[in-house]
Design a protein around this motif. Structure first.
Motif, PDB file in Angstrom:
ATOM      1  N   VAL A   1       5.134  23.466   4.986  1.00  0.00           N
ATOM      2  CA  VAL A   1       6.279  23.389   4.083  1.00  0.00           C
ATOM      3  C   VAL A   1       5.841  22.668   2.816  1.00  0.00           C
ATOM      4  O   VAL A   1       5.158  21.654   2.876  1.00  0.00           O
ATOM      5  N   MET A   2       6.249  23.220   1.667  1.00  0.00           N
ATOM      6  CA  MET A   2       5.974  22.605   0.366  1.00  0.00           C
ATOM      7  C   MET A   2       7.297  22.243  -0.294  1.00  0.00           C
ATOM      8  O   MET A   2       8.305  22.894  -0.056  1.00  0.00           O
ATOM      9  N   VAL A   3       7.275  21.234  -1.156  1.00  0.00           N
ATOM     10  CA  VAL A   3       8.470  20.809  -1.874  1.00  0.00           C
ATOM     11  C   VAL A   3       8.181  20.804  -3.364  1.00  0.00           C
ATOM     12  O   VAL A   3       7.145  20.296  -3.799  1.00  0.00           O
TER      13      VAL A   3
ATOM     14  N   SER B   1       0.225  24.515  -6.227  1.00  0.00           N
ATOM     15  CA  SER B   1       0.968  23.359  -6.737  1.00  0.00           C
ATOM     16  C   SER B   1       0.491  22.079  -6.072  1.00  0.00           C
ATOM     17  O   SER B   1       0.054  22.092  -4.930  1.00  0.00           O
ATOM     18  N   ASN B   2       0.605  20.995  -6.782  1.00  0.00           N
ATOM     19  CA  ASN B   2       0.220  19.698  -6.249  1.00  0.00           C
ATOM     20  C   ASN B   2       1.477  18.937  -5.851  1.00  0.00           C
ATOM     21  O   ASN B   2       1.746  17.854  -6.335  1.00  0.00           O
ATOM     22  N   TYR B   3       2.275  19.531  -4.961  1.00  0.00           N
ATOM     23  CA  TYR B   3       3.515  18.924  -4.512  1.00  0.00           C
ATOM     24  C   TYR B   3       3.382  18.454  -3.081  1.00  0.00           C
ATOM     25  O   TYR B   3       2.484  18.846  -2.360  1.00  0.00           O
ATOM     26  N   THR B   4       4.329  17.650  -2.665  1.00  0.00           N
ATOM     27  CA  THR B   4       4.375  17.172  -1.287  1.00  0.00           C
ATOM     28  C   THR B   4       4.422  18.350  -0.333  1.00  0.00           C
ATOM     29  O   THR B   4       5.146  19.302  -0.550  1.00  0.00           O
TER      30      THR B   4
ATOM     31  N   ASP C   1      12.660  21.256  -9.467  1.00  0.00           N
ATOM     32  CA  ASP C   1      13.026  22.111 -10.589  1.00  0.00           C
ATOM     33  C   ASP C   1      12.124  23.332 -10.771  1.00  0.00           C
ATOM     34  O   ASP C   1      12.140  23.957 -11.824  1.00  0.00           O
ATOM     35  N   ARG C   2      11.308  23.642  -9.771  1.00  0.00           N
ATOM     36  CA  ARG C   2      10.568  24.901  -9.758  1.00  0.00           C
ATOM     37  C   ARG C   2      10.041  25.148  -8.345  1.00  0.00           C
ATOM     38  O   ARG C   2       9.779  24.214  -7.596  1.00  0.00           O
ATOM     39  N   ILE C   3       9.889  26.423  -8.025  1.00  0.00           N
ATOM     40  CA  ILE C   3       9.400  26.786  -6.696  1.00  0.00           C
ATOM     41  C   ILE C   3       7.909  26.478  -6.623  1.00  0.00           C
ATOM     42  O   ILE C   3       7.140  26.933  -7.471  1.00  0.00           O
TER      43      ILE C   3
ATOM     44  N   THR D   1      17.103  20.518  -9.017  1.00  0.00           N
ATOM     45  CA  THR D   1      17.029  21.494  -7.937  1.00  0.00           C
ATOM     46  C   THR D   1      15.766  21.229  -7.142  1.00  0.00           C
ATOM     47  O   THR D   1      14.669  21.181  -7.710  1.00  0.00           O
ATOM     48  N   ILE D   2      15.930  21.026  -5.842  1.00  0.00           N
ATOM     49  CA  ILE D   2      14.815  20.769  -4.939  1.00  0.00           C
ATOM     50  C   ILE D   2      14.541  22.061  -4.172  1.00  0.00           C
ATOM     51  O   ILE D   2      15.455  22.630  -3.570  1.00  0.00           O
ATOM     52  N   TYR D   3      13.310  22.524  -4.210  1.00  0.00           N
ATOM     53  CA  TYR D   3      12.906  23.730  -3.492  1.00  0.00           C
ATOM     54  C   TYR D   3      12.068  23.331  -2.278  1.00  0.00           C
ATOM     55  O   TYR D   3      11.133  22.548  -2.404  1.00  0.00           O
ATOM     56  N   VAL D   4      12.417  23.881  -1.131  1.00  0.00           N
ATOM     57  CA  VAL D   4      11.679  23.656   0.112  1.00  0.00           C
ATOM     58  C   VAL D   4      11.191  25.028   0.563  1.00  0.00           C
ATOM     59  O   VAL D   4      11.999  25.911   0.857  1.00  0.00           O
ATOM     60  N   VAL D   5       9.859  25.193   0.593  1.00  0.00           N
ATOM     61  CA  VAL D   5       9.265  26.511   0.857  1.00  0.00           C
ATOM     62  C   VAL D   5       8.373  26.442   2.095  1.00  0.00           C
ATOM     63  O   VAL D   5       7.468  25.612   2.162  1.00  0.00           O
ATOM     64  N   TYR D   6       8.628  27.320   3.051  1.00  0.00           N
ATOM     65  CA  TYR D   6       7.733  27.469   4.199  1.00  0.00           C
ATOM     66  C   TYR D   6       6.713  28.540   3.855  1.00  0.00           C
ATOM     67  O   TYR D   6       7.061  29.630   3.422  1.00  0.00           O
ATOM     68  N   ARG D   7       5.435  28.227   4.038  1.00  0.00           N
ATOM     69  CA  ARG D   7       4.332  29.139   3.716  1.00  0.00           C
ATOM     70  C   ARG D   7       3.590  29.512   4.990  1.00  0.00           C
ATOM     71  O   ARG D   7       3.102  28.651   5.700  1.00  0.00           O
TER      72      ARG D   7
END
Length: 136
Positions: A65-67, A77-80, A70-72, A110-116
């Protein structure tokens, strides 16, 4: 109210009380869907710091999961993220805490939570989970 975006709940959270609990949400399953993502988003306002929890249930070190804020987020990406920490249990300690600091209380985010999911093994539920606080 709860709206649906890409099959996932999208909700607005506005801070109304210092007391909070959590609500759990899950992405659609990506089981048997190679090289895929599932996206959930929610909007917050009224916070200087916002904390929530994420976990993945898939192939360890490959599905995660990535977070993004304000963008997907993308795999570049260097996100949590939960990469390398896939967990199958639903207990609270299996979740990874995400804290976003230095927010402006008057702005909406806007917080995006993405399962990869990668292209190989199907494992677990192949989905992401998020615990989001809500004001009592």
């Amino acid at each position: 109210s709860v709206a649906t975006k890409y099959g996932f709940p999208s909700i607005s959270i506005i801070r109304t009380s210092p007391n909070s609990s959590f609500r759990a949400y899950q992405s659609n399953s990506n089981y048997h869907i190679s090289n895929s993502t599932s996206t959930m988003s929610f909007t917050i306002k009224g916070y200087e710091t916002f904390t929530f929890h994420i976990r993945s249930n898939g192939e360890s070190d490959h599905d995660y999961v990535m977070v993004g804020i304000d963008r997907i987020p993308t795999i570049n990406s260097n996100y949590t993220s939960t990469k390398g920490a896939a967990s199958s249990g639903t207990a609270y300690y299996n979740y990874k805490t995400v804290t976003i600091n230095n927010l402006n209380k008057t702005n909406s985010y806007t917080i995006y939570v993405v399962y990869r999911k990668d292209g190989s093994v199907d494992k677990g539920t192949d989905r992401g989970y998020v615990l989001i606080p809500y004001a009592n």
